[in-house]
Write a protein that holds these residues in place. Structure first.
Motif, PDB file in Angstrom:
ATOM      1  N   THR A  18       7.012  70.313  26.055  1.00  0.00           N
ATOM      2  CA  THR A  18       7.837  69.152  26.409  1.00  0.00           C
ATOM      3  C   THR A  18       6.917  67.981  26.724  1.00  0.00           C
ATOM      4  O   THR A  18       6.976  66.943  26.055  1.00  0.00           O
ATOM      5  N   LEU A  19       6.052  68.148  27.721  1.00  0.00           N
ATOM      6  CA  LEU A  19       5.071  67.107  28.042  1.00  0.00           C
ATOM      7  C   LEU A  19       3.733  67.341  27.345  1.00  0.00           C
ATOM      8  O   LEU A  19       3.033  66.375  27.021  1.00  0.00           O
ATOM      9  N   ILE A  20       3.361  68.598  27.151  1.00  0.00           N
ATOM     10  CA  ILE A  20       2.039  68.885  26.584  1.00  0.00           C
ATOM     11  C   ILE A  20       2.144  69.856  25.415  1.00  0.00           C
ATOM     12  O   ILE A  20       3.018  70.723  25.381  1.00  0.00           O
ATOM     13  N   ASP A  21       1.224  69.694  24.457  1.00  0.00           N
ATOM     14  CA  ASP A  21       1.076  70.668  23.383  1.00  0.00           C
ATOM     15  C   ASP A  21      -0.054  71.603  23.788  1.00  0.00           C
ATOM     16  O   ASP A  21      -1.230  71.338  23.540  1.00  0.00           O
ATOM     17  N   SER A  22       0.328  72.677  24.427  1.00  0.00           N
ATOM     18  CA  SER A  22      -0.644  73.623  24.968  1.00  0.00           C
ATOM     19  C   SER A  22      -1.004  74.721  23.976  1.00  0.00           C
ATOM     20  O   SER A  22      -1.772  75.632  24.310  1.00  0.00           O
ATOM     21  N   ARG A  23      -0.488  74.638  22.751  1.00  0.00           N
ATOM     22  CA  ARG A  23      -0.741  75.714  21.788  1.00  0.00           C
ATOM     23  C   ARG A  23      -2.230  75.937  21.515  1.00  0.00           C
ATOM     24  O   ARG A  23      -2.676  77.098  21.508  1.00  0.00           O
ATOM     25  N   PRO A  24      -3.048  74.882  21.293  1.00  0.00           N
ATOM     26  CA  PRO A  24      -4.467  75.154  21.043  1.00  0.00           C
ATOM     27  C   PRO A  24      -5.156  75.849  22.215  1.00  0.00           C
ATOM     28  O   PRO A  24      -5.962  76.770  22.023  1.00  0.00           O
ATOM     29  N   GLY A  25      -4.836  75.430  23.433  1.00  0.00           N
ATOM     30  CA  GLY A  25      -5.458  76.027  24.604  1.00  0.00           C
ATOM     31  C   GLY A  25      -4.994  77.449  24.849  1.00  0.00           C
ATOM     32  O   GLY A  25      -5.800  78.336  25.172  1.00  0.00           O
ATOM     33  N   ILE A  26      -3.703  77.689  24.709  1.00  0.00           N
ATOM     34  CA  ILE A  26      -3.178  79.037  24.914  1.00  0.00           C
ATOM     35  C   ILE A  26      -3.711  79.975  23.835  1.00  0.00           C
ATOM     36  O   ILE A  26      -4.056  81.132  24.107  1.00  0.00           O
ATOM     37  N   ALA A  28      -6.602  79.784  22.395  1.00  0.00           N
ATOM     38  CA  ALA A  28      -7.981  80.103  22.776  1.00  0.00           C
ATOM     39  C   ALA A  28      -8.027  81.108  23.920  1.00  0.00           C
ATOM     40  O   ALA A  28      -8.874  82.022  23.935  1.00  0.00           O
ATOM     41  N   ALA A  29      -7.115  80.966  24.881  1.00  0.00           N
ATOM     42  CA  ALA A  29      -7.099  81.884  26.016  1.00  0.00           C
ATOM     43  C   ALA A  29      -6.702  83.296  25.591  1.00  0.00           C
ATOM     44  O   ALA A  29      -7.289  84.284  26.061  1.00  0.00           O
ATOM     45  N   TYR A  30      -5.723  83.411  24.693  1.00  0.00           N
ATOM     46  CA  TYR A  30      -5.344  84.730  24.195  1.00  0.00           C
ATOM     47  C   TYR A  30      -6.479  85.371  23.395  1.00  0.00           C
ATOM     48  O   TYR A  30      -6.735  86.578  23.505  1.00  0.00           O
ATOM     49  N   ARG A  31      -7.162  84.580  22.612  1.00  0.00           N
ATOM     50  CA  ARG A  31      -8.292  85.121  21.838  1.00  0.00           C
ATOM     51  C   ARG A  31      -9.399  85.619  22.773  1.00  0.00           C
ATOM     52  O   ARG A  31     -10.017  86.661  22.531  1.00  0.00           O
ATOM     53  N   ALA A  32      -9.632  84.884  23.849  1.00  0.00           N
ATOM     54  CA  ALA A  32     -10.642  85.305  24.817  1.00  0.00           C
ATOM     55  C   ALA A  32     -10.226  86.596  25.513  1.00  0.00           C
ATOM     56  O   ALA A  32     -11.056  87.496  25.726  1.00  0.00           O
ATOM     57  N   ASP A  72      -2.958  88.517  35.565  1.00  0.00           N
ATOM     58  CA  ASP A  72      -3.894  87.953  36.542  1.00  0.00           C
ATOM     59  C   ASP A  72      -5.192  87.516  35.862  1.00  0.00           C
ATOM     60  O   ASP A  72      -5.739  86.444  36.180  1.00  0.00           O
ATOM     61  N   ARG A  73      -5.673  88.347  34.949  1.00  0.00           N
ATOM     62  CA  ARG A  73      -6.927  88.013  34.274  1.00  0.00           C
ATOM     63  C   ARG A  73      -6.754  86.804  33.357  1.00  0.00           C
ATOM     64  O   ARG A  73      -7.626  85.911  33.307  1.00  0.00           O
ATOM     65  N   TYR A  74      -5.645  86.751  32.640  1.00  0.00           N
ATOM     66  CA  TYR A  74      -5.365  85.602  31.769  1.00  0.00           C
ATOM     67  C   TYR A  74      -5.365  84.309  32.579  1.00  0.00           C
ATOM     68  O   TYR A  74      -5.976  83.318  32.200  1.00  0.00           O
ATOM     69  N   ARG A  75      -4.683  84.316  33.703  1.00  0.00           N
ATOM     70  CA  ARG A  75      -4.605  83.104  34.522  1.00  0.00           C
ATOM     71  C   ARG A  75      -5.975  82.735  35.087  1.00  0.00           C
ATOM     72  O   ARG A  75      -6.264  81.549  35.287  1.00  0.00           O
ATOM     73  N   GLU A  76      -6.795  83.745  35.324  1.00  0.00           N
ATOM     74  CA  GLU A  76      -8.139  83.504  35.851  1.00  0.00           C
ATOM     75  C   GLU A  76      -9.032  82.807  34.819  1.00  0.00           C
ATOM     76  O   GLU A  76      -9.777  81.886  35.153  1.00  0.00           O
ATOM     77  N   ILE A  77      -8.961  83.252  33.570  1.00  0.00           N
ATOM     78  CA  ILE A  77      -9.822  82.670  32.533  1.00  0.00           C
ATOM     79  C   ILE A  77      -9.206  81.424  31.900  1.00  0.00           C
ATOM     80  O   ILE A  77      -9.902  80.666  31.215  1.00  0.00           O
ATOM     81  N   TYR A  78      -7.938  81.193  32.153  1.00  0.00           N
ATOM     82  CA  TYR A  78      -7.199  80.103  31.500  1.00  0.00           C
ATOM     83  C   TYR A  78      -7.889  78.741  31.621  1.00  0.00           C
ATOM     84  O   TYR A  78      -8.046  78.035  30.618  1.00  0.00           O
ATOM     85  N   PRO A  79      -8.325  78.330  32.823  1.00  0.00           N
ATOM     86  CA  PRO A  79      -8.927  77.000  32.925  1.00  0.00           C
ATOM     87  C   PRO A  79     -10.147  76.809  32.022  1.00  0.00           C
ATOM     88  O   PRO A  79     -10.366  75.703  31.495  1.00  0.00           O
ATOM     89  N   ALA A  80     -10.919  77.852  31.820  1.00  0.00           N
ATOM     90  CA  ALA A  80     -12.133  77.726  31.010  1.00  0.00           C
ATOM     91  C   ALA A  80     -11.831  77.529  29.531  1.00  0.00           C
ATOM     92  O   ALA A  80     -12.630  76.931  28.801  1.00  0.00           O
ATOM     93  N   TYR A  81     -10.676  78.010  29.085  1.00  0.00           N
ATOM     94  CA  TYR A  81     -10.373  77.989  27.652  1.00  0.00           C
ATOM     95  C   TYR A  81      -9.234  77.036  27.267  1.00  0.00           C
ATOM     96  O   TYR A  81      -9.220  76.521  26.142  1.00  0.00           O
ATOM     97  N   ALA A  82      -8.284  76.827  28.159  1.00  0.00           N
ATOM     98  CA  ALA A  82      -7.024  76.200  27.743  1.00  0.00           C
ATOM     99  C   ALA A  82      -6.854  74.741  28.132  1.00  0.00           C
ATOM    100  O   ALA A  82      -6.031  74.042  27.533  1.00  0.00           O
ATOM    101  N   ILE A  83      -7.590  74.255  29.103  1.00  0.00           N
ATOM    102  CA  ILE A  83      -7.341  72.891  29.575  1.00  0.00           C
ATOM    103  C   ILE A  83      -7.866  71.855  28.578  1.00  0.00           C
ATOM    104  O   ILE A  83      -7.136  70.943  28.163  1.00  0.00           O
TER     105      ILE A  83
END
Length: 210
Positions: A18-26, A28-32, A72-83
């Motif tokens: 809606t506000l952001i296109d988070s697909r590229p970041g998400i 990357a996070a799933y791949r990690a 929990d792990r996904y949310r932990e690594i999320y900032p490094a890959y998805a922002i």
């Protein structure tokens, strides 16, 4: 009946697609996460069904007993890959600003982990008055009611249900996984092509309230 807003106007917005296109970041996070765990995750598929809580997607790839740990792990690594890879959708900053320019409050109500939602918004220079995370579909009504929101803007049929549960107007944008026909069938009150059309719609809406 919905409570009276304590401000002249309070508008809620969904976040992802809606506000952001988070697909590229998400993606990357799933791949990690897949690389770290050795579990296959089809990130291409996962990003086509954004909206519901993370645990619903993880259930496609992990057994039940591992979902909480992997979440929990996904949310932990999320900032490094998805922002960094995530983009603002066209009109997002202007839509939030349009509410504030009318003297109203813009709030973001999302199913996303709230700290990560705030990181996205700060990185992209989108400045709502409040960010409330961890709420999906009908549960979004909790925050919408609490803040007296009269409108909720989202891209998913779950957002339509959340708006209506809060007795708020549902404004839908087909910029996510649900097309205009799906959003209309779900009961969206207003459908606009994307948020670039929102300021003009809001001016008309607020004039009708005057």
């Amino acid at each position: 009946m919905a409570p009276m807003a304590t401000h002249p106007l309070t508008i809620g917005f969904d976040l992802d697609m809606t506000l952001i296109d988070s697909r590229p970041g998400i993606h990357a996070a799933y791949r990690a996460l897949a690389a770290e765990t050795g579990v296959r995750i089809d990130a291409d598929l996962a990003i086509t069904r954004l909206g519901p809580p993370l645990e619903e997607e993880l259930a496609h790839w992990f057994p039940d007993e591992r979902i909480q740990e992997m979440g929990d792990r996904y949310r932990e690594i999320y900032p490094a890959y998805a922002i960094e890879p995530t983009l603002a959708l066209p009109g997002a900053r202007e839509a939030v600003a349009a509410v504030q320019e009318l003297g109203g409050r813009a709030i973001v109500v999302t199913a996303k982990h709230e700290p990560n939602a705030k990181l996205h918004l700060a990185h992209l220079g989108i400045a709502p008055d409040e960010v409330i995370g961890w709420l999906w579909a009908e549960a979004k009504a909790e925050a919408l009611r609490e803040h007296g929101a009269s409108v909720y803007v989202g891209d998913h049929t779950g957002d339509v249900r959340g708006a209506h549960t809060a007795e708020a107007l549902s404004v839908a944008v087909p910029t996510g996984p649900c097309d205009a026909a799906e959003l209309r069938a779900a009961g969206a009150d207003v459908i606009i092509d994307d948020l670039t059309a929102f300021p003009a719609w809001l001016r008309a809406y607020s004039a009708d309230l005057a």
